[in-house]
Design an enzyme around this catalytic site. Structure first.
Site, short mmCIF file in Angstrom:
data_model
loop_
_atom_site.label_atom_id
_atom_site.label_comp_id
_atom_site.label_asym_id
_atom_site.label_seq_id
_atom_site.Cartn_x
_atom_site.Cartn_y
_atom_site.Cartn_z
N ARG A 123 0.83 -1.21 0.00
CA ARG A 123 0.00 0.00 0.00
C ARG A 123 0.87 1.27 0.00
NH1 ARG A 123 -5.62 -1.70 2.99
NH2 ARG A 123 -5.09 -3.86 3.39
N ASP A 246 -1.40 -16.48 -2.27
CA ASP A 246 -1.86 -15.86 -3.53
C ASP A 246 -0.86 -14.97 -4.28
OD1 ASP A 246 -2.12 -13.99 -1.44
OD2 ASP A 246 -4.27 -13.68 -1.68
N GLU A 362 -10.73 -8.48 -6.25
CA GLU A 362 -10.10 -9.47 -7.16
C GLU A 362 -11.01 -9.92 -8.31
OE1 GLU A 362 -9.89 -9.48 -3.88
OE2 GLU A 362 -7.76 -9.36 -3.43
#
Ligand code: DMJ
Length: 457
Positions: A123, A246, A362
């Site tokens: 971020r 992921d 997503e």
């Protein structure tokens, strides 16, 4: 008469397009892209205005109590940082200037507090590097270098894999039980910083961590869920493409495309081969990726969730459109079970296992990639349906809120910063004119911050 001739087939088409809940969106419906792009932008402004009014200078807005939440004892401006690249893409120059002024006036990393390397990397560091590339102000680069230097001690473990937490002031580290996602989701940002500054230390640290992780894969070429960065031993051997693994896979592919590093390419190719061999699962309910033990390859669970929905985008980017399309159809089914996406389902029964929705991007990200590569209007329609459901269930008078359950649709007093970084950005890019983004010149980090491809410079 001419009009009537046109109307009759349209009415027929509307009926023909009526579909049952579990069928992918129809191919023939027309979507007004310009209208939808404007609506997405308006919803972004609605959420940003809510942040400005009730949470200015803080990490996150609480959209129901009209308050704010900070992640640590001092705000790191997560929302304005995460929102900045979306403002640039949407052409919201006034808002981008407001966010920039706030960042330069208030953001300091010289604070005695422990931060999570993964979150601050994807971020904060990514936003600052991306902002430097899009805006050109050296102030962004100064902040990025200062932050990266404060995070560097995290890599000082016996294996080179980072600890999960590091103190920004004194470099003390915490939590050796880490996971592939948090270890392997660094290379895009740290590599880009090395390229910009000419200081190789950042790329080397991130690559050493990935190498150490990859070298501990099983003989099946799979990784598990939790690994100890001091001993190098696996603490949880379940293998999947879901939370805690992921974006490790996402970054192997994207780092290869970004830097052209052959070592990373080899890691990606070996990994995707194993993923397709052991995790891919054709069932009566569609095509999915499930869970197995990394050593035995025996099936553990048939779970798939909102986070896993990043994978059609990765498959499409890698050139595997066939699997990408099939998996996106499954992601659509998951979203449509209750009209908005649950966090986790069991795809063998299509039952919801975890029922909240926290404005995750997503599924929308993958819709955007699928549309980009196929130009099939089915994905525009899919995106329109997702967008309408988000507005219907998650919007309130202040901004957007999480849902406690996709069944009850009860709202929760939180708005994740990735809603502005990713969710609304991918909606916008799906509907906006092609020329809004030079797709072949950038790679999106896992928080949707565009970074310039070095190979294409
Ligand atoms: C984001 O912070 C990133 O996309 C990350 O890779 C996964 N979780 C959230 C969005 O769901």
């Amino acid at each position: 008469m001419k009009k009537l001739i046109l109307i009759i087939p349209l009415i027929f088409l509307a009926f023909a397009c009526g579909r049952s809940k579990d069928k992918p969106a129809a191919k023939t419906e027309t979507v007004d892209k310009e209208f939808l792009a404007d609506r997405v932008k308006a919803e972004f402004l609605h959420a940003w205005e809510g942040y400005k009014k009730y949470a200015w200078g803080h990490d996150e807005l609480k959209p129901m109590s009209k308050g704010y939440r900070d992640w640590h004892k001092q705000s790191l401006l997560m929302t304005p940082l995460d929102a900045f690249s979306t403002m640039k893409i949407m052409g919201l120059d006034k808002e981008a200037e407001e966010a920039k002024n706030l960042i330069f006036a208030n953001l300091s990393f010289d604070v005695d507090m422990d931060v999570q390397l993964f979150e601050i990397n994807i971020r904060s560091l990514a936003s600052l590097i991306s902002a430097y590339q899009s805006d050109g102000d050296e102030g962004f680069l100064g902040l990025a270098v200062d932050l990266a230097d404060r995070l560097l001690p995290a890599f000082e473990s016996p294996t080179g894999m980072p600890y999960r937490f590091v103190n920004l002031k004194n470099g003390e580290t915490k939590d050796p039980s880490n996971n592939p996602a948090e270890i392997g989701t660094l290379l895009l940002e740290w590599g880009t910083l090395s390229k910009i500054t000419g200081n190789e230390i950042y790329y080397q640290a991130a690559k050493k961590a990935v190498r150490a992780l990859f070298s501990r894969r099983s003989t099946n070429n799979l990784v598990g869920t939790v690994i100890n960065v001091e001993t190098g031993n696996w603490e949880n051997t379940e293998s999947h493409i879901s939370a805690r693994i992921d974006s490790y896979y996402e970054y192997l592919l994207k780092s290869w495309l970004m830097f052209g590093d052959e070592d990373i390419k080899m890691m990606w190719e070996i990994s995707i081969g194993a993923i397709n061999k052991y995790l891919a699962h054709e069932t009566d309910n569609g095509f999915w990726y499930g869970r197995v033990d990394m050593n035995t390859a025996e099936k553990t669970r048939t779970y798939f969730g909102a986070l896993d929905a990043f994978f059609p985008a990765v498959l499409a980017l890698s050139g595997d459109l066939e699997r990408a399309k099939k998996l996106q159809d499954s992601c659509y089914k998951m979203w449509m079970l209750y009209g908005v996406e649950p966090e986790m389902i069991d795809y063998s029964t299509m039952e919801v296992i975890v029922d909240y929705y926290i404005l995750r991007p997503e599924n929308i990200e993958s819709t955007f990639y699928l549309y980009h590569y196929t130009k099939d209007p089915k994905y525009l329609e899919m995106g329109r349906e997702y967008f309408e459901s988000l507005v219907k269930y998650c919007r309130n008078d202040v901004a957007y809120a999480h849902l406690k359950s996709v069944k009850s649709k009860e709202q929760v007093d939180a708005m994740e910063s990735f809603f502005l970084a990713e969710t609304l950005k991918y909606f916008y890019l799906l509907f906006a004119p092609e020329e809004t983004l030079d797709f072949d010149k950038v790679i999106f980090n896992t928080e949707a911050h565009p970074l310039k491809i070095w190979r294409a410079q």
